[in-house]
Design an enzyme around this catalytic site. Structure first.
Site, PDB file in Angstrom:
ATOM      1  N   LYS A 210       4.501  -2.992  -6.061  1.00 38.89           N
ATOM      2  CA  LYS A 210       4.428  -4.238  -6.810  1.00 38.89           C
ATOM      3  C   LYS A 210       5.496  -4.235  -7.901  1.00 38.89           C
ATOM      4  O   LYS A 210       5.590  -3.292  -8.704  1.00 38.89           O
ATOM      5  CB  LYS A 210       3.045  -4.404  -7.442  1.00 38.89           C
ATOM      6  CG  LYS A 210       1.916  -4.568  -6.427  1.00 38.89           C
ATOM      7  CD  LYS A 210       2.016  -5.891  -5.696  1.00 38.89           C
ATOM      8  CE  LYS A 210       0.798  -6.141  -4.819  1.00 38.89           C
ATOM      9  NZ  LYS A 210       0.863  -7.448  -4.134  1.00 38.89           N
ATOM     10  N   ASP A 294       4.952 -15.210   1.210  1.00 42.95           N
ATOM     11  CA  ASP A 294       3.517 -14.972   1.064  1.00 42.95           C
ATOM     12  C   ASP A 294       2.884 -16.147   0.328  1.00 42.95           C
ATOM     13  O   ASP A 294       2.353 -17.072   0.941  1.00 42.95           O
ATOM     14  CB  ASP A 294       3.274 -13.659   0.326  1.00 42.95           C
ATOM     15  CG  ASP A 294       1.789 -13.352   0.144  1.00 42.95           C
ATOM     16  OD1 ASP A 294       0.948 -14.127   0.642  1.00 42.95           O
ATOM     17  OD2 ASP A 294       1.463 -12.340  -0.496  1.00 42.95           O
ATOM     18  N   LYS A 318      -2.594 -14.170   5.380  1.00 48.29           N
ATOM     19  CA  LYS A 318      -3.805 -13.658   4.750  1.00 48.29           C
ATOM     20  C   LYS A 318      -4.919 -14.643   5.052  1.00 48.29           C
ATOM     21  O   LYS A 318      -4.766 -15.849   4.824  1.00 48.29           O
ATOM     22  CB  LYS A 318      -3.622 -13.505   3.237  1.00 48.29           C
ATOM     23  CG  LYS A 318      -2.621 -12.426   2.860  1.00 48.29           C
ATOM     24  CD  LYS A 318      -2.408 -12.356   1.355  1.00 48.29           C
ATOM     25  CE  LYS A 318      -1.419 -11.255   0.991  1.00 48.29           C
ATOM     26  NZ  LYS A 318      -1.058 -11.268  -0.442  1.00 48.29           N
TER      27      LYS A 318
END
Length: 411
Positions: A210, A294, A318
């Protein structure tokens, strides 16, 4: 109405098992001869009659705070979904909640889960396709995607339990294993090196780092990780944290020290389409690095835009962003267009992660697999489910996704 092609004796065996499971939920015994059922066929051939449906809070602490560019989390505060059909078969789902990423918070998710559950309990029997369509109408779009995903998981799991089939077979049966990366959140260089060393010993070959809060610190962390795990592959995930110029600069600085990520995920703000396309072009042409959308990809419409304007190389699916049925639509479009696929999750237990893992194993079309967050939790409330060996998840022939909760313990 039962599913087409199910032998009467095997279906009745499955229903007897489910009826026995009304009072004691347990991991199912694998069928002696596993049968392959196509999910698309099942949508129109299995009649769903919901008897019980309920959502409850699912709160699980993390081993350590999980910090990304856009938020910080100290525990998972999700919603567990339990659905029982009139045949006694139970399905389990989970609506993950991640601040600033999912649209719902836990109270809103619980309220919408209760609303949808009441609808399911009073509805007459209908096809699986019909009931999933009704859930989509009650919980439309990105605003309720996480709750929709949790209910879709539970319904599909209950149906898979009814016919005695594991989800990875229902979704194509390509494989019964996957290999995941593991995530290092935003931490100090020393902490990152300690985590990388631990994950190296556990067998993880791909580390997802991250980044996006401080470019200088990000570089220091990357170099610290490289010093203890020199052979690892890197995925950089900025969670919208960089400007386009900063994103290009981090790639240049990494290039100068000989570090080439295998993927650069969501480098810029979700609505900065021009910036996303700019970074994608430079990353691909100058450094041969793929860029993933994303947060920018929250609907089928977004996927069409990304394809048409060549804005990214990879789509990160997702279930909490688009729901299960939305994910299946995106998989079809992405594969036809030549985009690579990644599957990820929020901070989830093995309920939601197990469902996503079964889907990934069954389809076998995901280049990147990022299904690690149960490994970051300090407790595992899920019984049964997939087997874990370092980065490798193995899915058995247990019915559905095989995982369940002790429902009374989370009341």
């Amino acid at each position: 109405m039962g599913p087409i092609g199910v032998a009467p004796n095997s279906l009745s065996h499955s229903l007897l098992f489910c009826s026995a499971a009304r009072t004691t939920v347990a991991t199912a015994t694998p069928l002696a001869t596993p049968t392959s059922f196509g999910f698309k066929n099942l949508l129109e051939t299995f009649s769903v009659n919901v008897q019980i449906a309920e959502g409850r809070p699912l709160n699980v602490p993390l081993v350590a705070p999980f910090t990304i560019a856009s938020s910080r989390l100290e525990k998972a505060e999700n919603v567990a979904i339990r659905i029982e059909l009139s045949n006694g078969c139970v399905g389990w789902g989970e609506a993950p909640i991640l601040p600033f990423v999912t649209a719902e918070d836990q109270p809103a998710a619980l309220a919408k889960a209760a609303e949808a559950s009441e609808f399911l309990k009073r509805s007459p029997a209908m096809t699986l396709s019909g009931v999933l369509g009704e859930i989509g109408a009650i919980l439309p779009g990105h605003e309720f995607a996480s709750v929709r995903a949790g209910l879709e998981m539970a319904l599909i799991d209950a149906v898979a339990n009814s016919i005695g089939v594991p989800l990875w077979r229902l979704f194509g049966g390509t494989s019964n294993t996957i290999t995941t990366d593991i995530t290092i959140p935003i931490v100090s260089p020393n902490e990152a090196a300690e985590l990388a060393s631990k994950y190296y010993k556990q067998g993880f070959k791909t580390l997802k780092l991250k980044v996006g809060k401080n470019l200088k610190s990000d570089i220091e962390v990357l170099l610290a990780i490289r010093s203890v795990h020199p052979d690892c592959q890197f995925i950089l995930d900025a969670n919208e944290g960089y400007t386009p110029n900063e994103a290009v600069e981090v790639l240049q600085k990494l290039h100068e020290v000989g570090v080439t990520p295998v993927l650069f995920e969501q480098p810029v703000h979700r609505d900065n389409w021009e910036g996303l396309g700019h970074v994608t072009q430079i990353a691909k042409e100058k450094y041969r690095i793929s860029v993933a959308a994303d947060e920018s990809c929250r609907s089928l419409h977004d996927v069409h835009k990304i394809v048409k304007e060549n804005l990214a190389d990879v789509i990160n699916i997702k279930l909490a962003k688009v729901g299960v049925m939305g994910a299946l639509e995106i998989i079809e479009v992405a594969r036809k267009s030549g985009l690579d696929l990644m599957i990820g999750g929020m901070v989830e237990t093995r309920l939601a992660m197990g469902f996503a893992g079964h889907l990934a194993a069954g389809f076998g079309c995901f280049r990147f697999i990022d299904l690690d967050t149960p490994l970051l939790l300090s407790e595992d409330p899920v019984f049964g489910g997939y087997e874990v060996s370092g980065p490798v998840y193995k899915f058995t022939n247990a019915r559905g996704h095989g995982g369940f909760l002790h429902w009374d313990s989370i009341a």
